[in-house]
Motif scaffolding. Structure first.
Motif, PDB file in Angstrom:
ATOM      1  N   SER A 227      -1.521   6.894  -1.755  1.00 49.59           N
ATOM      2  CA  SER A 227      -1.426   5.439  -1.777  1.00 49.59           C
ATOM      3  C   SER A 227      -0.399   5.017  -2.816  1.00 49.59           C
ATOM      4  O   SER A 227       0.368   5.831  -3.326  1.00 49.59           O
ATOM      5  N   GLY A 228      -0.379   3.733  -3.159  1.00 45.96           N
ATOM      6  CA  GLY A 228       0.566   3.228  -4.145  1.00 45.96           C
ATOM      7  C   GLY A 228       1.818   2.685  -3.491  1.00 45.96           C
ATOM      8  O   GLY A 228       2.025   2.796  -2.275  1.00 45.96           O
ATOM      9  N   GLY A 229       2.696   2.110  -4.312  1.00 46.30           N
ATOM     10  CA  GLY A 229       3.893   1.460  -3.809  1.00 46.30           C
ATOM     11  C   GLY A 229       4.798   2.371  -3.002  1.00 46.30           C
ATOM     12  O   GLY A 229       5.412   1.934  -2.017  1.00 46.30           O
ATOM     13  N   VAL A 230       4.885   3.637  -3.384  1.00 43.81           N
ATOM     14  CA  VAL A 230       5.772   4.568  -2.683  1.00 43.81           C
ATOM     15  C   VAL A 230       5.226   4.930  -1.312  1.00 43.81           C
ATOM     16  O   VAL A 230       5.968   5.361  -0.432  1.00 43.81           O
ATOM     17  N   SER A 231       3.919   4.754  -1.100  1.00 44.33           N
ATOM     18  CA  SER A 231       3.318   5.175   0.166  1.00 44.33           C
ATOM     19  C   SER A 231       3.883   4.410   1.357  1.00 44.33           C
ATOM     20  O   SER A 231       3.802   4.875   2.494  1.00 44.33           O
TER      21      SER A 231
END
Length: 327
Positions: free
Chosen positions: A262-266
């Motif tokens: 997850s997270g912004g890079v996902s």
């Protein structure tokens, strides 16, 4: 409190406060956002205002805060948050006194993992590792559907596993941490290193960086990779390799059946996740002779932290106590 009661979940980030009203199905009904103040009092004032604004439109039963920092095991106090002005502050109790509502505090990665467990990509997983990739790496671990926190409430700090002895310096004080090779900021460092190794590169991204070095961001690299820019593609390939390397280490330690990225890079997962899966499978100890974890991307995206915090607040009230924890 009825199970259908509405609760507020707030992602308390270093640059912004994002609050939303969440129902019992995990649906976001309303939201507000504000910049994050730099002093503790101003921050608590801003949280108070955000909740009261939402409460003016909805009947709110409880509040959950998701914070990137070390949280005490009773879910009331922030021991330390590197991007926030709280050190050993009983935030949950203080805000509860101001609002007249129950308040639960949680680590942001734990909150996101709980949301994915209840409503998203981790549903049905038995032992689940959440890897939240943004500026750095946050992580959470669910064992038989229960969050694991360790003895002092700070586990698991997977982003600071050392993958390169003597490697890139990290803000934590060590060198070669996993997040220094697998994060949004790591993408920029990798692109710069690749450019230094091939200064004659004339790709579109290379020319843009030469004319405006400050324009290089992880988001810009991902966009260029989607367009097929060779420098950006190589950068994303390196990112994917390091994600696979780290996941193999994590898999050897925890043996999960599911990993959620997850997270912004996902949001750029199609650019790197298949490659990372291949690297993970090639490096996991005993690969070919044991089951390996499924690796999935988030279903709830950047709302997961807020949904999880709100859901934890509801669960705490329904159970009459904070969620049961291991460790």
């Amino acid at each position: 409190m009825p199970a259908s009661a509405l609760t507020v979940g707030i992602d308390v980030g270093g640059t912004s406060i994002r609050a939303c009203v969440v129902d019992e199905t995990g649906e976001v009904l309303d939201s507000v956002q504000a910049p994050t103040p730099q002093s503790a009092k101003a921050l608590e004032d801003a949280l108070d205002r955000a909740v009261r604004e939402l409460a003016s439109r909805h009947r709110i039963a409880a509040v959950g805060l998701a914070v990137a920092g070390f949280i005490t095991s009773d879910l009331t106090t922030v021991r330390f948050a590197p991007h926030l002005p709280w050190k050993n502050v009983p935030v949950a109790n203080d805000l509860s006194d101001r609002l007249g509502l129950p308040v639960v505090l949680e680590h942001d990665a734990n909150a996101a993992a709980w949301a994915e467990h209840r409503f998203g990509a981790a549903a049905g997983g038995r032992n689940v590792v959440m890897v939240a990739i943004g500026t750095g790496i946050g992580a959470a671990l669910l064992i038989d559907g229960t969050l694991y926190r360790g003895s002092f409430g700070v586990a698991p700090e997977l982003g600071h596993l050392q993958v390169v002895p003597g490697g890139r310096p990290c803000a934590c004080g060590k060198r070669g941490c996993w997040e220094r090779y697998c994060s949004g900021t790591a993408l920029v460092d990798t692109a710069i290193e690749l450019l230094a190794a091939d200064p004659t590169s004339s790709t579109v991204l290379a020319r843009e960086v030469a004319s405006d070095p400050g324009s290089l961001t992880g988001r810009r690299i991902a966009s260029a990779a989607r367009d097929g820019d060779p420098l950006a593609v190589r950068t994303m390939d390196e990112f994917a390799r390091w994600l696979g390397v780290g996941l193999a280490m994590v898999g050897d330690v925890y043996d999960p059946d599911l990993v959620v990225v997850s997270g912004g890079v996902s949001g750029s997962a199609p650019l790197f996740l298949d490659h990372a899966r291949d690297v993970y499978a090639s490096l996991a100890t005993g690969s070919g002779h044991r089951p390996l974890a499924r690796i999935r991307e988030t279903q709830l995206g950047e709302s997961a932290q807020r949904i999880g915090a709100a859901t934890m607040a509801r669960d705490a009230l329904l159970n009459g106590a904070p969620l049961p924890v291991r460790g």
